[in-house]
Scaffold this motif. Sequence first.
Motif, PDB file in Angstrom:
ATOM      1  N   LYS A 179      32.932  48.688  41.815  1.00  0.00           N
ATOM      2  CA  LYS A 179      33.288  50.026  41.343  1.00  0.00           C
ATOM      3  C   LYS A 179      34.073  50.724  42.435  1.00  0.00           C
ATOM      4  O   LYS A 179      33.734  50.628  43.620  1.00  0.00           O
ATOM      5  CB  LYS A 179      32.025  50.824  40.991  1.00  0.00           C
ATOM      6  CG  LYS A 179      32.337  52.167  40.329  1.00  0.00           C
ATOM      7  CD  LYS A 179      31.087  52.806  39.720  1.00  0.00           C
ATOM      8  CE  LYS A 179      30.144  53.309  40.776  1.00  0.00           C
ATOM      9  NZ  LYS A 179      29.033  54.104  40.204  1.00  0.00           N
ATOM     10  N   GLN A 223      29.412  44.942  43.307  1.00  0.00           N
ATOM     11  CA  GLN A 223      28.278  44.603  42.435  1.00  0.00           C
ATOM     12  C   GLN A 223      28.070  43.095  42.343  1.00  0.00           C
ATOM     13  O   GLN A 223      26.957  42.635  42.103  1.00  0.00           O
ATOM     14  CB  GLN A 223      28.510  45.199  41.045  1.00  0.00           C
ATOM     15  CG  GLN A 223      28.586  46.722  41.068  1.00  0.00           C
ATOM     16  CD  GLN A 223      28.940  47.324  39.722  1.00  0.00           C
ATOM     17  OE1 GLN A 223      29.397  46.633  38.816  1.00  0.00           O
ATOM     18  NE2 GLN A 223      28.759  48.635  39.586  1.00  0.00           N
ATOM     19  N   ARG A 261      35.519  50.360  37.111  1.00  0.00           N
ATOM     20  CA  ARG A 261      34.845  49.096  37.385  1.00  0.00           C
ATOM     21  C   ARG A 261      35.868  47.986  37.194  1.00  0.00           C
ATOM     22  O   ARG A 261      36.428  47.818  36.121  1.00  0.00           O
ATOM     23  CB  ARG A 261      33.655  48.876  36.457  1.00  0.00           C
ATOM     24  CG  ARG A 261      32.933  47.541  36.752  1.00  0.00           C
ATOM     25  CD  ARG A 261      31.874  47.194  35.724  1.00  0.00           C
ATOM     26  NE  ARG A 261      30.778  48.149  35.765  1.00  0.00           N
ATOM     27  CZ  ARG A 261      30.446  48.948  34.757  1.00  0.00           C
ATOM     28  NH1 ARG A 261      31.146  48.915  33.632  1.00  0.00           N
ATOM     29  NH2 ARG A 261      29.423  49.779  34.860  1.00  0.00           N
ATOM     30  N   THR A 309      36.787  43.947  37.312  1.00  0.00           N
ATOM     31  CA  THR A 309      36.277  42.583  37.266  1.00  0.00           C
ATOM     32  C   THR A 309      37.451  41.637  37.471  1.00  0.00           C
ATOM     33  O   THR A 309      38.371  41.600  36.644  1.00  0.00           O
ATOM     34  CB  THR A 309      35.596  42.274  35.922  1.00  0.00           C
ATOM     35  OG1 THR A 309      34.512  43.185  35.713  1.00  0.00           O
ATOM     36  CG2 THR A 309      35.057  40.841  35.901  1.00  0.00           C
TER      37      THR A 309
END
Length: 203
Positions: free
Chosen positions: A124, A79, A47, A49
């Motif tokens: 992801k 996401q 994941r 960010t």
Amino acid sequence: MMAGWQLWLSPRPLRRTNTPLEPRMFSPSDAALYEFLYDDIGRFAVRETHYADNKVVQNGLSGPPLHIHLKQTEYFEIQQGTLAVVKNEKQVMLTKDDGILKITPGTRHRFWAHSPAREDLIFKVWAEPQDGQHSFDENYLRNALGYLRDCQMQNINPSIFQMALFGWSSDTLFITPSFWVPLWILRAIQFVAGHLIGVFLLG
């Protein structure tokens, strides 16, 4: 002990930070957080960010350079935010409403947070199959990210030979121009740069 000519040809950080044991690590300039995930069947995913208030992210530089996975298909699931992707010279923008993006083996591609980023980009990413000896996996990411972060913190330009070696160990071509070149030529160049020069000449 490294010889002077080896350090001249391939500068390297004088100090290497220990690869963190935590299930996450930061990219250079703290532009992105990488969290290592494993599902119930042991499938590995990351994941990512990418922080909207980071200058590197705002400049569209938080993702990797152009590269090609030789044996694995890569998948992206957004996401939050907007992911910009170049696939074989065609650029697309993706949000969570677009579903899962599939990058097949042999596709020249790169990705980054679409700029100007108004919110953090969170997605992801995983690659399959995952049972190969050389693949996009946690060890590769920890080694490559740790090396790039150490170079950035010590104001050293990353060695093309070291990056080629990382790529060779993960069946990923990082010596990839923006124009089309046959894969066998790119593989030969990376083998020479990463395996022959990087391993045998530079150690």
